[in-house]
Design a protein around this motif. Sequence first.
Motif, PDB file in Angstrom:
ATOM      1  N   THR A 102      -1.780  -8.200   5.714  1.00  0.00           N
ATOM      2  CA  THR A 102      -0.921  -8.262   7.015  1.00  0.00           C
ATOM      3  C   THR A 102       0.134  -6.810   7.257  1.00  0.00           C
ATOM      4  O   THR A 102       0.129  -6.120   6.072  1.00  0.00           O
ATOM      5  CB  THR A 102      -0.097  -9.255   7.106  1.00  0.00           C
ATOM      6  OG1 THR A 102       0.681  -9.603   8.361  1.00  0.00           O
ATOM      7  CG2 THR A 102       0.864  -9.533   6.089  1.00  0.00           C
ATOM      8  N   GLY A 103      -0.126  -6.624   8.276  1.00  0.00           N
ATOM      9  CA  GLY A 103       0.896  -5.398   8.857  1.00  0.00           C
ATOM     10  C   GLY A 103       2.232  -5.770   8.751  1.00  0.00           C
ATOM     11  O   GLY A 103       2.930  -6.365   9.041  1.00  0.00           O
ATOM     12  N   LEU A 104       3.187  -4.611   8.620  1.00  0.00           N
ATOM     13  CA  LEU A 104       4.691  -5.116   8.041  1.00  0.00           C
ATOM     14  C   LEU A 104       5.273  -3.858   8.801  1.00  0.00           C
ATOM     15  O   LEU A 104       4.736  -2.679   9.387  1.00  0.00           O
ATOM     16  CB  LEU A 104       5.499  -4.603   7.275  1.00  0.00           C
ATOM     17  CG  LEU A 104       4.886  -5.754   5.973  1.00  0.00           C
ATOM     18  CD1 LEU A 104       4.949  -5.195   3.880  1.00  0.00           C
ATOM     19  CD2 LEU A 104       5.181  -7.287   6.200  1.00  0.00           C
ATOM     20  N   ILE A 105       6.534  -3.500   9.605  1.00  0.00           N
ATOM     21  CA  ILE A 105       7.507  -2.481  10.100  1.00  0.00           C
ATOM     22  C   ILE A 105       8.750  -2.741   9.709  1.00  0.00           C
ATOM     23  O   ILE A 105       9.139  -3.277   8.597  1.00  0.00           O
ATOM     24  CB  ILE A 105       8.214  -3.267  11.175  1.00  0.00           C
ATOM     25  CG1 ILE A 105       6.612  -4.330  12.775  1.00  0.00           C
ATOM     26  CG2 ILE A 105       8.866  -2.563  12.160  1.00  0.00           C
ATOM     27  CD1 ILE A 105       7.790  -5.524  13.685  1.00  0.00           C
ATOM     28  N   ALA A 151       0.542  -0.954  -0.409  1.00  0.00           N
ATOM     29  CA  ALA A 151      -0.412  -0.092   0.063  1.00  0.00           C
ATOM     30  C   ALA A 151       1.204   1.451  -0.403  1.00  0.00           C
ATOM     31  O   ALA A 151       0.938   2.278  -0.802  1.00  0.00           O
ATOM     32  CB  ALA A 151      -0.822  -0.564   1.245  1.00  0.00           C
ATOM     33  N   THR A 152       1.803   1.026   1.171  1.00  0.00           N
ATOM     34  CA  THR A 152       2.739   2.674   1.183  1.00  0.00           C
ATOM     35  C   THR A 152       4.439   2.529   0.875  1.00  0.00           C
ATOM     36  O   THR A 152       4.567   4.027  -0.685  1.00  0.00           O
ATOM     37  CB  THR A 152       2.943   3.128   1.995  1.00  0.00           C
ATOM     38  OG1 THR A 152       2.203   2.844   3.709  1.00  0.00           O
ATOM     39  CG2 THR A 152       4.094   4.151   3.183  1.00  0.00           C
ATOM     40  N   TRP A 168      13.695   3.210  -0.798  1.00  0.00           N
ATOM     41  CA  TRP A 168      12.578   3.975  -0.704  1.00  0.00           C
ATOM     42  C   TRP A 168      12.762   4.825  -1.021  1.00  0.00           C
ATOM     43  O   TRP A 168      13.266   5.536   0.078  1.00  0.00           O
ATOM     44  CB  TRP A 168      11.847   3.110   0.210  1.00  0.00           C
ATOM     45  CG  TRP A 168      10.452   3.265  -0.031  1.00  0.00           C
ATOM     46  CD1 TRP A 168       9.343   3.246  -0.839  1.00  0.00           C
ATOM     47  CD2 TRP A 168       9.291   4.380   0.837  1.00  0.00           C
ATOM     48  NE1 TRP A 168       7.984   3.958  -0.636  1.00  0.00           N
ATOM     49  CE2 TRP A 168       8.044   4.593   0.819  1.00  0.00           C
ATOM     50  CE3 TRP A 168      10.064   4.430   2.685  1.00  0.00           C
ATOM     51  CZ2 TRP A 168       6.990   5.779   1.775  1.00  0.00           C
ATOM     52  CZ3 TRP A 168       9.007   5.441   3.178  1.00  0.00           C
ATOM     53  CH2 TRP A 168       7.833   5.065   2.838  1.00  0.00           C
ATOM     54  N   ARG A 169      12.057   5.698  -1.237  1.00  0.00           N
ATOM     55  CA  ARG A 169      12.710   7.393  -1.501  1.00  0.00           C
ATOM     56  C   ARG A 169      13.543   7.884  -1.747  1.00  0.00           C
ATOM     57  O   ARG A 169      14.128   8.776  -0.752  1.00  0.00           O
ATOM     58  CB  ARG A 169      11.315   7.813  -0.752  1.00  0.00           C
ATOM     59  CG  ARG A 169       9.696   7.393  -1.051  1.00  0.00           C
ATOM     60  CD  ARG A 169       8.432   8.455   0.137  1.00  0.00           C
ATOM     61  NE  ARG A 169       7.581   7.843  -0.609  1.00  0.00           N
ATOM     62  CZ  ARG A 169       6.386   8.228   0.378  1.00  0.00           C
ATOM     63  NH1 ARG A 169       6.191   9.009   2.040  1.00  0.00           N
ATOM     64  NH2 ARG A 169       5.912   8.077   0.010  1.00  0.00           N
ATOM     65  N   PRO A 204       0.187  -0.672   8.879  1.00  0.00           N
ATOM     66  CA  PRO A 204      -1.081  -1.932   9.298  1.00  0.00           C
ATOM     67  C   PRO A 204      -1.302  -1.695   7.756  1.00  0.00           C
ATOM     68  O   PRO A 204      -1.315  -0.906   7.130  1.00  0.00           O
ATOM     69  CB  PRO A 204      -1.670  -0.630  10.208  1.00  0.00           C
ATOM     70  CG  PRO A 204      -1.026   0.207  10.309  1.00  0.00           C
ATOM     71  CD  PRO A 204      -0.436   0.515  10.055  1.00  0.00           C
ATOM     72  N   ASP A 205      -1.686  -3.151   7.823  1.00  0.00           N
ATOM     73  CA  ASP A 205      -2.098  -3.691   6.512  1.00  0.00           C
ATOM     74  C   ASP A 205      -1.135  -3.299   5.290  1.00  0.00           C
ATOM     75  O   ASP A 205      -1.966  -2.962   3.578  1.00  0.00           O
ATOM     76  CB  ASP A 205      -3.765  -3.164   6.565  1.00  0.00           C
ATOM     77  CG  ASP A 205      -4.646  -4.249   7.440  1.00  0.00           C
ATOM     78  OD1 ASP A 205      -5.158  -4.941   7.672  1.00  0.00           O
ATOM     79  OD2 ASP A 205      -5.080  -2.473   7.705  1.00  0.00           O
TER      80      ASP A 205
END
Length: 344
Positions: free
Chosen positions: A106-109, A20-21, A50-51, A91-92
Motif C-alpha cells: 500500500t502507498g503511504l504519505i 521500501a524507501t 529518517w535520514r 507508492p507501494d
Amino acid sequence: MTPTLNDFARALLAPDLAFATLAEARVRTDRQGLPLLRRTTRFAEAQIEWRGDSWLLFLPLAPQALLRIERTAARLRRLTTGLLADYRILPDEMQWSDATGTVRRTGLILQELPAGVGFEEALASEEPATLLAALDTLQEGLRSLGFNHRNLKPENLRWCAGHFIPLRYHDACFGTTGADDEAFGALRHRVGEQARHPADAATEQTLHDTTAAYTASRRLAGHRWCSNLFEGLVCVEDETGYGFVDPSNRVVIPSHFLWANDFHEGRAEVQTAEGMGLIDKQGGYVIAPRYEIVEYDPATSISLVRLDGLWARFDYLGRQLTRFVPLGELEATAAADVPEPVAG
C-alpha cells in the motif's frame, strides 16, 4: 482492502522488512516501546526519524484516501516554496499481509516535520504581534500560490524560526483562494484571546481532529464532514464529534465520539476520551470504550483489542475469547482454540 492500525504498527517496528524507501526509519514510541499513533478520519499517523530529519508518516485507512490527494501531492512536488513542507506519496511503500495471508503493498504519505514548535507553544513564548504578523504573511503567501489548506487549525501549524508552516495537506487543493479565510480569522482570535487572558486561553487547547474545518458535504448538509452510506448509516462529523445519520439526514446515533469508523456487518469502531470501543447500529457498546486499540474484522467477526501493550481477541458479541498476551503469542494461537469466552 486496506491495512489496519495493527499492520501499520508492526511495519513501523520492523521498517527494514516492511518499507521500501523508509527501511532505516525509526518511529517515535511510548514508554512500552509501542509506536505512538494518531488516528483521524481517513489516515493513521506516526512520527518518524529518517535520514537525520523528522517526518510525519500517514497510512490511508480507506482505498479512496490516496486518490483524493494525488493531484495536490503531484503539484506540491513541483513547487519551490518555503511556505509549505515537503509532502509526497510513496507508492507501494508498505508491505503487509491480509487475513488470508496474501502479501500486499500500500502507498503511504510522507511529510517533512520542520524543526520548531506547535502553535500552542508559540502562543506561550512569542509576542501576539509577532504571531499575528506571521499569520498575515502565511495567508498572503498561500493566496499567491493559489493554495487552500481547508483544515487550518492550531495543531496543523508549526512555528519555525519566526514563521508558520502548515502541515497535513489531506484536504488541500489548488484553485480559487478564500477557503481558509474563516480559519485564519479563528487563529487570529485565538492569539487575541491569549493576549487578553493568557492563563485561561492556555486551558482551551484542542488536540483532536474533531476541530477540523472540513467542508460540509453537499449530499448531507449541515455537517463538517460525512462519509459514504454503509449499511443504511452515514458517519458524520459535527461540532460535537462523530456520529451517524440515515440517508434522510436524520440522527440515528448522536455525534459525541472523538472518532468513528463506518459500519461493517453491524459493527463500528469508535474512539472516546477513555479509549476505543465497538458499537452496534443502535449506538450501544459491544466492546466498552476503554482500550488502546480495537480493530474489528467483519470477515471473521473477531476484534483484536490492545490493552497496556497486550492483545486479546473478542467475538462478535463483545465477549473476550483469549487472555491479553503479547501479539506474537496471540497470533500463534487461533481463536478457535479457545471455545469459551474468557472472564474479563
